[in-house]
Structure formats: C-alpha cells, structure tokens
Scaffold this motif. Structure first.
Motif, PDB file in Angstrom:
ATOM      1  N   ALA A 159      32.518  28.763  40.848  1.00 56.56           N
ATOM      2  CA  ALA A 159      33.253  29.160  42.051  1.00 56.56           C
ATOM      3  C   ALA A 159      32.291  29.386  43.210  1.00 56.56           C
ATOM      4  O   ALA A 159      31.234  29.984  43.055  1.00 56.56           O
ATOM      5  N   ARG A 160      32.675  28.895  44.343  1.00 57.26           N
ATOM      6  CA  ARG A 160      31.867  29.056  45.558  1.00 57.26           C
ATOM      7  C   ARG A 160      32.693  29.784  46.607  1.00 57.26           C
ATOM      8  O   ARG A 160      33.911  29.676  46.637  1.00 57.26           O
ATOM      9  N   GLY A 161      31.997  30.512  47.456  1.00 51.42           N
ATOM     10  CA  GLY A 161      32.660  31.132  48.602  1.00 51.42           C
ATOM     11  C   GLY A 161      33.537  32.315  48.270  1.00 51.42           C
ATOM     12  O   GLY A 161      34.488  32.600  49.002  1.00 51.42           O
ATOM     13  N   ASP A 166      34.294  34.933  50.974  1.00 49.68           N
ATOM     14  CA  ASP A 166      35.364  34.682  51.936  1.00 49.68           C
ATOM     15  C   ASP A 166      36.707  35.088  51.314  1.00 49.68           C
ATOM     16  O   ASP A 166      37.060  34.626  50.233  1.00 49.68           O
ATOM     17  N   ARG A 167      37.427  35.944  51.990  1.00 47.70           N
ATOM     18  CA  ARG A 167      38.689  36.490  51.457  1.00 47.70           C
ATOM     19  C   ARG A 167      39.691  35.391  51.083  1.00 47.70           C
ATOM     20  O   ARG A 167      40.304  35.437  50.011  1.00 47.70           O
ATOM     21  N   LYS A 171      42.406  32.368  46.819  1.00 47.24           N
ATOM     22  CA  LYS A 171      42.775  31.078  46.232  1.00 47.24           C
ATOM     23  C   LYS A 171      42.247  30.981  44.794  1.00 47.24           C
ATOM     24  O   LYS A 171      42.960  30.560  43.887  1.00 47.24           O
ATOM     25  N   SER A 172      41.017  31.409  44.578  1.00 47.22           N
ATOM     26  CA  SER A 172      40.439  31.393  43.230  1.00 47.22           C
ATOM     27  C   SER A 172      41.222  32.309  42.290  1.00 47.22           C
ATOM     28  O   SER A 172      41.483  31.940  41.141  1.00 47.22           O
ATOM     29  N   VAL A 173      41.580  33.486  42.789  1.00 39.90           N
ATOM     30  CA  VAL A 173      42.335  34.431  41.970  1.00 39.90           C
ATOM     31  C   VAL A 173      43.677  33.817  41.569  1.00 39.90           C
ATOM     32  O   VAL A 173      44.065  33.857  40.392  1.00 39.90           O
ATOM     33  N   ARG A 174      44.380  33.221  42.525  1.00 41.18           N
ATOM     34  CA  ARG A 174      45.677  32.602  42.217  1.00 41.18           C
ATOM     35  C   ARG A 174      45.530  31.505  41.165  1.00 41.18           C
ATOM     36  O   ARG A 174      46.316  31.421  40.225  1.00 41.18           O
ATOM     37  N   ARG A 175      44.523  30.669  41.322  1.00 37.78           N
ATOM     38  CA  ARG A 175      44.304  29.573  40.367  1.00 37.78           C
ATOM     39  C   ARG A 175      43.984  30.096  38.971  1.00 37.78           C
ATOM     40  O   ARG A 175      44.477  29.591  37.974  1.00 37.78           O
ATOM     41  N   LEU A 227      31.175  39.020  42.261  1.00 41.03           N
ATOM     42  CA  LEU A 227      30.741  39.413  43.601  1.00 41.03           C
ATOM     43  C   LEU A 227      29.559  40.364  43.540  1.00 41.03           C
ATOM     44  O   LEU A 227      28.620  40.247  44.333  1.00 41.03           O
ATOM     45  N   GLU A 228      29.592  41.319  42.595  1.00 35.22           N
ATOM     46  CA  GLU A 228      28.461  42.248  42.412  1.00 35.22           C
ATOM     47  C   GLU A 228      27.186  41.489  42.063  1.00 35.22           C
ATOM     48  O   GLU A 228      26.124  41.770  42.592  1.00 35.22           O
TER      49      GLU A 228
END
Length: 168
Positions: free
Chosen positions: A119-121, A124-125, A130-134, A161-162
């Motif tokens: 995952a990239r980016g 960015d919220r 979008k990643s969370v939804r997928r 993220l950490e």
C-alpha cells in the motif's frame, strides 16, 4: 447395449473420488448428471459409505482445514461452502470447531498485513480510506463479520502508519 447402471455409477463415483474428496451430495449430483436412476445411485452411495470411501464428516474436517489455511476463509464462508456441498449443520459445526476465534482473527490479520505491505500513500486521508474500504470488502468476501473486519483493518493501518513514521 446399455451398460449396467450400478457398474456405471460405481465407475463415476470412483473417478470422482480419485480427483479429490467429495461429499455424498456432490457425488449424487454427478450421478444425476449421468442419468443414473435415483434408486441405483442411492444404493451405490450407501455401499461407498459402508466401506468409508464416502464420509461427509471426514470430508467436512478436511475441507475446513484446507480452505481456512489456503484461502483464509472465516467460519461464516466455510459454513456456506459446506452447506452448498450438502453437509448438514451439525456435521459442519463439528468441523468448524477446529478453527478457533483466535485462529480466524490471526488469518484475517495476516491477509490484511500482507496486502498493506504494497500500500502506498496511507498518509493521505483519501488513499487511506480507499485502502480501508478495499481491505474490509476483501475480508467480507471471505466471510468475516463487518465489525471484526473494520477493527482488524483499522489496527493494521494504524500499525503501518506508525511503522512508516518510525522509518521516516
């Protein structure tokens, strides 16, 4: 000259079992496709059960072990698949006992972490959402409950993220 229906039924069942284990219902459907009379099919399947070449409980155990490990499916999806294969609820419940809630959660977490590696980016919220939804949708397709999927994905994204912050 027509072949003996019982001999044909035995040959069909043996060929099917050679490819992979099958439930009684799957084999009955195969015999129906080959236009084997129902009474002949029933007698042949009964005999195969007597000699333990057909065993729905053993099939269910094997199916759950295999599909939970290779496809990372949750109990809900496994239960649906077993029902489609003609496994009764009680037999399915017994087979599903081999997957603990902790195992199920670990499999989901493993899937999500593996997908997040690329995952990239995430900073960015919009990209993160979008990643969370997928990821939640992927877990839902595999039979995980929405609340469990959102929690696991949320924890994994926070950890990613950490990690990204500590690397920077």
């Amino acid at each position: 000259m027509d072949a003996d229906p019982a001999a044909l039924a035995r040959a069909v069942v043996l060929r099917q079992l050679t490819n992979s284990p099958k439930s009684r219902l799957q084999l009955a459907r195969k015999l129906a496709e080959r236009n084997i009379p129902e009474d002949v099919a029933g007698a042949v399947l009964d005999r195969f059960e007597e000699v333990r070449l057909i065993d729905d409980a053993e099939f269910a155990q094997m199916w759950v072990r295999s599909r939970s490990q290779t496809r990372k499916l949750a109990k809900g999806a496994l239960r649906r698949e077993l029902a489609e294969k003609g496994i009764d609820e009680e037999t399915a419940a017994g087979a599903l006992e081999q997957v603990s809630d902790e195992d199920e959660e670990a499999l989901a977490r493993e899937l999500v972490v593996r997908k997040l590696r690329n995952a990239r980016g995430l900073e960015d919220r919009a990209e993160r959402d979008k990643s969370v939804r997928r990821l939640v949708a992927m877990l839902a397709r595999k039979g995980y409950q929405p609340s469990q999927a959102f929690r696991i994905v949320g924890e994994a994204v926070a950890a990613a993220l950490e990690e990204a912050d500590s690397d920077a």
